[in-house]
Motif scaffolding. Sequence first.
Motif, PDB file in Angstrom:
ATOM      1  N   ASP A 211     -14.601 -69.972  18.589  1.00  0.00           N
ATOM      2  CA  ASP A 211     -13.723 -70.474  19.882  1.00  0.00           C
ATOM      3  C   ASP A 211     -13.874 -69.811  21.094  1.00  0.00           C
ATOM      4  O   ASP A 211     -13.983 -70.514  22.210  1.00  0.00           O
ATOM      5  CB  ASP A 211     -12.241 -70.481  19.619  1.00  0.00           C
ATOM      6  N   TYR A 215     -14.573 -71.494  24.888  1.00  0.00           N
ATOM      7  CA  TYR A 215     -13.598 -71.223  25.966  1.00  0.00           C
ATOM      8  C   TYR A 215     -14.483 -71.359  27.419  1.00  0.00           C
ATOM      9  O   TYR A 215     -14.294 -71.798  28.613  1.00  0.00           O
ATOM     10  CB  TYR A 215     -12.560 -69.970  25.796  1.00  0.00           C
ATOM     11  N   GLU A 219     -14.479 -73.278  30.784  1.00  0.00           N
ATOM     12  CA  GLU A 219     -14.020 -73.001  32.055  1.00  0.00           C
ATOM     13  C   GLU A 219     -15.333 -73.260  33.203  1.00  0.00           C
ATOM     14  O   GLU A 219     -15.035 -73.604  34.175  1.00  0.00           O
ATOM     15  CB  GLU A 219     -14.024 -71.179  32.053  1.00  0.00           C
TER      16      GLU A 219
END
Length: 336
Positions: A211, A215, A219
Amino acid sequence: MVKSNHERWHQTKAVIGRMIRQLKSTLVHSAVQIGGKTPAPNSCDMIRSGELSKYPLAILDKLLTVYGKDGACAYDIGCAFTKTLGNSSLGPRARQLGFRLMVGAFHGHAHNRKCQLDWHPVYIMGTGHSEGEGCEHIFSASNALARGTRHASTFHWHQTIEQHFTFWNDDKYAALSNFLWNHHREALKLVQILTAELTAIKAELNIVDEDFPHYLQEELAYLDSLKQPPARDQICICYVEALDELAEQRTDWDSARQAANNALTGIAASSLEKINQALAQAHICHTEALVAHVEIQLAVEARWEIGGPEYNQFKMEARLGKYRTALNELEHLVVM
């Protein structure tokens, strides 16, 4: 004896000529020492030419030759210098060896968030806890040489620098065993502690290792799409600022009107108060027109009250925007 301007000019010209010859000889002498038996073989004085691209390219050529595949180097403008490296004759060899440029943790604060996600060592696999600012430690140790070499001759200049780095190198070599042992022990301890903490956090948030890269990609995608705040939010912030300005000018208007009412009957004083009152009224009319124009753009039916929910929301956005701008400028000034 007072010297003429002509004599002073000739003396100044001679001094400048000696300084230029000294700087030239310094540059050549340092260039000869590159690759020789010097404490810092990949260094040279850049007094005359400045920090040109050829110097880091020469250092990278040396690094690629010595360390080979899967190397990395931190440079304060590594993000922009990657293009220079790719377009140079070293580009194919750097790509073949998997060479990676990055921006040191200290200089990274002067770059925007998107740049840090791509180039900061903490987001690059294989860098460990390295901050990429080893040169800054060396510069800090050698700063004391400046006052002793500022007016020294070429010979004593290089003699002082060479002696400093000779002793510096010997001291580091003598402490190398303790350095490796302490850092190895610290690394093992950190791996044990951080692994336990990360395991607990992943269990609490119900996430896995896969994960974390997602992320970062999310972003990056968000920052790519968010070039500017939404247009409506920008207009709302302008509306809040206009309301604040209108409230302030109404306060000034009330003060000017009160002063005019309480003014003495003297002609000069009365005229001055009337002028101030007229100016305050003109400012209010201008701000009223601005507020009305923004309200039309936002389709506001009832004017926002100062302290209301909509006002407080965008007032906070305006403050955060100013805070972020000031913080970015402060970090840039500290680093640069």
